[in-house]
Design a protein around this motif. Structure first.
Motif: not given
Length: 331
Positions: A202, A205, A239, A241-242
């Motif tokens: 993403a 981050l 993957n 992500r946050e």
């Protein structure tokens, strides 16, 4: 308490001169394994519950019968015995780890290192006299000894990961950098097996507060396992992500999967599960090292898997935020 060193103490909450809460705190400071039982009247049951939240084992409301006193005493002493046994087992485990490290270092690693060095020297000295078949045998010997030395180094690494020393090197770390380096380190093995590694990161981050070198090692262990336990021409996806001030790194594969009975033990030292792929070596320490590294970063690691359908590992790490500067009020 200091002089008698009891296994169990009964403490009334209402006493002259010093409160029961202060006594409980003092006992806990002297020895947190001493079992404390609060004696209280019905009017102060709420206070007894507060005492239990602060470490008291149980409470005994007044008035009580001799049988009630005996029963709660028996349970308390059992609790004390279990606590002392746990401490003894931890101490014994620590000693075994230290002794194992010494044995591996001095009794195995040093002699193998000497054999490895002399084998290379001998192969070089005889290079012009050896036949092609003999040269190939020398190479196989060198390779096997090299594998043994690497395995010993892995064992030593598993029992020498020091959480405190890891934390000494903490700084702002980019997770994007960590993941890219981990993929680079595992790409050669994946290419050999024609396994496609796909990763999605993403944008924007937040950094994490940690040590880049050990975080890369942790992610390499997870991605490397995904490649190892995925069959030829398989697929591995990463993957990043946050969510809610937490970085989540998910590594999924469509490999052999993990038996349900193995999952609770995956992160234990030297544990080797039933799942395996042909030609892959296992030491049973990679995930144990990973768990220690992630926990040193105040994170956690979880796994979901189904035998024959692949696995998903998720690393959770708290994000790092710089403290906000105080802005003076201009009104």
């Amino acid at each position: 308490v200091k002089e008698f060193q009891p296994d169990l103490t009964f403490v009334d909450l209402k006493m002259p001169g010093i409160s029961g809460f202060e006594v409980l705190e003092a006992i806990h400071q002297i020895d947190p394994t001493i079992v404390t039982i609060v004696i209280t009247g019905f009017a102060t049951v709420d206070s007894a519950v507060d005492a239990m939240k602060k470490g008291s084992y149980d409470f005994l409301p007044k008035p009580f019968t001799p049988d009630e006193l005996r029963l709660i005493t028996h349970r308390g002493l059992e609790r004390r015995r279990f606590a002392l046994e746990t401490i003894a087992l931890r101490r014994e485990k620590k000693m075994l780890r230290e002794h194992f490290a010494a044995i591996v270092s001095h009794e195995l690693k040093s002699p193998l290192g000497a054999v490895q060095t002399n084998l290379f020297v001998l192969a070089d000295d005889l290079s012009e006299k050896l036949t092609e078949d003999q040269t190939e045998k020398f190479k196989r010997l060198q390779s096997r000894i090299g594998d043994l030395v690497n395995l010993i180094n892995t064992w030593l690494r598993a029992i020498s990961v020091d959480i405190n020393s890891i934390r000494e090197n903490f700084d702002q770390v980019s997770i994007e950098t960590v993941v890219h380096k981990a993929v680079e380190n595992t790409q050669i093995h994946a290419t050999r097996k024609a396994i496609d590694i796909e990763f999605t990161i993403a944008d924007g981050l937040s950094p994490v507060h940690g040590d880049e070198v050990t975080l890369v090692e942790a992610v390499v262990n997870i991605v490397g396992n995904a490649v190892k336990y995925t069959r030829i021409e398989g697929h591995v996806s990463i993957n990043v992500r946050e969510i809610d001030e937490e970085i989540i790194i998910t590594v999924s594969d469509n490999g052999v999967g993990i038996a349900q009975e193995d999952i609770p033990h995956l992160f234990e030292d030297f544990y080797v599960g039933k799942s395996k792929t042909e030609g892959e070596r296992r030491s049973g320490v990679g995930l144990a090292i990973t768990r220690r590294i992630i926990e040193a970063h105040d994170g956690s690691i979880t796994v979901e898997s189904e035998l024959g359908k692949g696995s998903t590992f998720a690393i959770h790490l708290p994000t790092a935020y710089e403290p906000t500067a105080n802005v003076p009020d201009m009104n």
